[in-house]
Design an enzyme around this catalytic site. Structure first.
Site, PDB file in Angstrom:
ATOM      1  N   GLU A  44       0.347  -3.638   7.263  1.00  0.00           N
ATOM      2  CA  GLU A  44       0.233  -3.041   5.939  1.00  0.00           C
ATOM      3  C   GLU A  44       1.581  -3.159   5.224  1.00  0.00           C
ATOM      4  O   GLU A  44       2.634  -3.054   5.827  1.00  0.00           O
ATOM      5  CB  GLU A  44      -0.161  -1.572   6.080  1.00  0.00           C
ATOM      6  CG  GLU A  44      -0.333  -0.840   4.758  1.00  0.00           C
ATOM      7  CD  GLU A  44      -0.678   0.633   4.941  1.00  0.00           C
ATOM      8  OE1 GLU A  44      -1.311   1.201   4.040  1.00  0.00           O
ATOM      9  OE2 GLU A  44      -0.300   1.212   5.983  1.00  0.00           O
ATOM     10  N   LYS A 116      -7.798  -0.854   0.499  1.00  0.00           N
ATOM     11  CA  LYS A 116      -7.820   0.306   1.392  1.00  0.00           C
ATOM     12  C   LYS A 116      -8.673   1.421   0.796  1.00  0.00           C
ATOM     13  O   LYS A 116      -8.492   1.823  -0.359  1.00  0.00           O
ATOM     14  CB  LYS A 116      -6.382   0.786   1.615  1.00  0.00           C
ATOM     15  CG  LYS A 116      -6.224   1.912   2.612  1.00  0.00           C
ATOM     16  CD  LYS A 116      -4.732   2.209   2.794  1.00  0.00           C
ATOM     17  CE  LYS A 116      -4.476   3.301   3.797  1.00  0.00           C
ATOM     18  NZ  LYS A 116      -3.011   3.544   3.966  1.00  0.00           N
ATOM     19  N   CYS A 157      -4.769   0.826   8.043  1.00  0.00           N
ATOM     20  CA  CYS A 157      -4.021   2.015   8.440  1.00  0.00           C
ATOM     21  C   CYS A 157      -4.857   3.304   8.496  1.00  0.00           C
ATOM     22  O   CYS A 157      -5.599   3.509   9.442  1.00  0.00           O
ATOM     23  CB  CYS A 157      -2.812   2.189   7.520  1.00  0.00           C
ATOM     24  SG  CYS A 157      -1.491   3.238   8.213  1.00  0.00           S
TER      25      CYS A 157
END
Length: 274
Positions: A44, A116, A157
């Site tokens: 990330e 995300k 993440c």
């Protein structure tokens, strides 16, 4: 489906300068390609780690003008590999950015994009606070893509803590789940290994999880320990805390083997309550 696929995770300590981060990541990507890796994944925020929104904003570009994305597309084409750039901060208009991952094909084309979904808005012990939603617009779509005959499910993440996303990806055909991350040292020490192994076990999937590591220029501390995990939950590779790469050969037949032993993906049942 190919029987085996060599994959690599790149582990870096990204700082405040995009060009320097791209150079570091590119050098490690070249090392990974030299081992024969066909799918190479970075963490990330590969191109920039900056907590100060005012300092960060002038360095962010649109997808069309992003120098890091252009460099990585050229590199994928030069090396002839699939390159998963875990995420880059992307300007798409308005006040907030996209935390966007890119799957680049061996010709340098963008095969898939993933924004995300889950925003890291937390107050940690020892005083650390994060408000990702103040800077980033959450995505709303799960993404699957073909890589060398396998199906790759994308995430980033904090998504790791939301198991239904990975179950949905696996039920839609994912063989490999990607979890590029910049996990904090505190949460990583407590939860990183167990959550990644759980996602692999629950879905009978390979997991590749390239991470940021160490102390960053903006003061953030990340956990490292980029992992490659098989569908039975066995850790095939762990990068520890140093900058570098890890590789593993994935026996893709192991996916159906694990799901055949415990076919939990077929056993969902509707229920009521509480």
């Amino acid at each position: 489906m190919m029987s085996f696929l060599r994959v690599a995770c790149v582990q870096i300590t990204a700082g405040r300068e995009v060009a320097a981060n791209v150079a570091t990541a590119s050098g490690l990507i070249r090392q990974a390609a030299a081992t024969g890796a066909r799918l190479i994944a970075t963490p990330e925020m590969t191109s920039l780690m900056e907590r100060d929104k005012r300092a960060m904003r002038p360095k962010i570009r649109t997808e069309q003008d992003d120098s890091a994305l252009a460099a990585f597309r050229d590199l994928a084409a030069e090396l002839g590999v699939h390159l998963l750039i875990g995420s880059l901060p992307i300007d798409f208009g308005g006040d907030r950015l996209a935390n966007r991952g890119f799957l680049i094909d061996p010709q340098g084309g963008i095969k898939a994009r993933y924004d995300k979904i889950h925003m890291f808005d937390v107050d940690l012990p020892q005083g650390e606070s994060f408000r990702e939603s103040a800077s980033y617009q959450p995505g709303g779509s799960a993404v699957l893509a073909d890589v060398e005959g396998a199906r790759l499910g994308l995430s980033i993440c904090y998504d790791l803590r939301f198991a239904p996303l990975y179950r949905r990806l696996a039920q839609a055909g994912a063989d490999i789940l990607a979890v590029p991350a910049a996990f904090t040292r505190i949460t990583g020490e407590a939860h990183w290994h167990v959550l990644l192994r759980a996602r692999a076990i629950e879905t009978g999937s390979f997991v590749i999880a390239p991470g940021q590591t160490g102390v960053h220029e903006d003061g953030r501390q990340t956990f490292g320990h980029s992992l490659i995990i098989d569908p039975w939950g066995t850790v095939l590779a762990d990068a520890g805390t140093e900058v570098g790469i890890v590789t593993a050969d994935l026996d893709l037949a192991a996916v159906q083997g694990a799901r055949g032993k415990i076919p939990a993906l077929q056993h969902d049942r509707a229920f009521q309550g509480p």
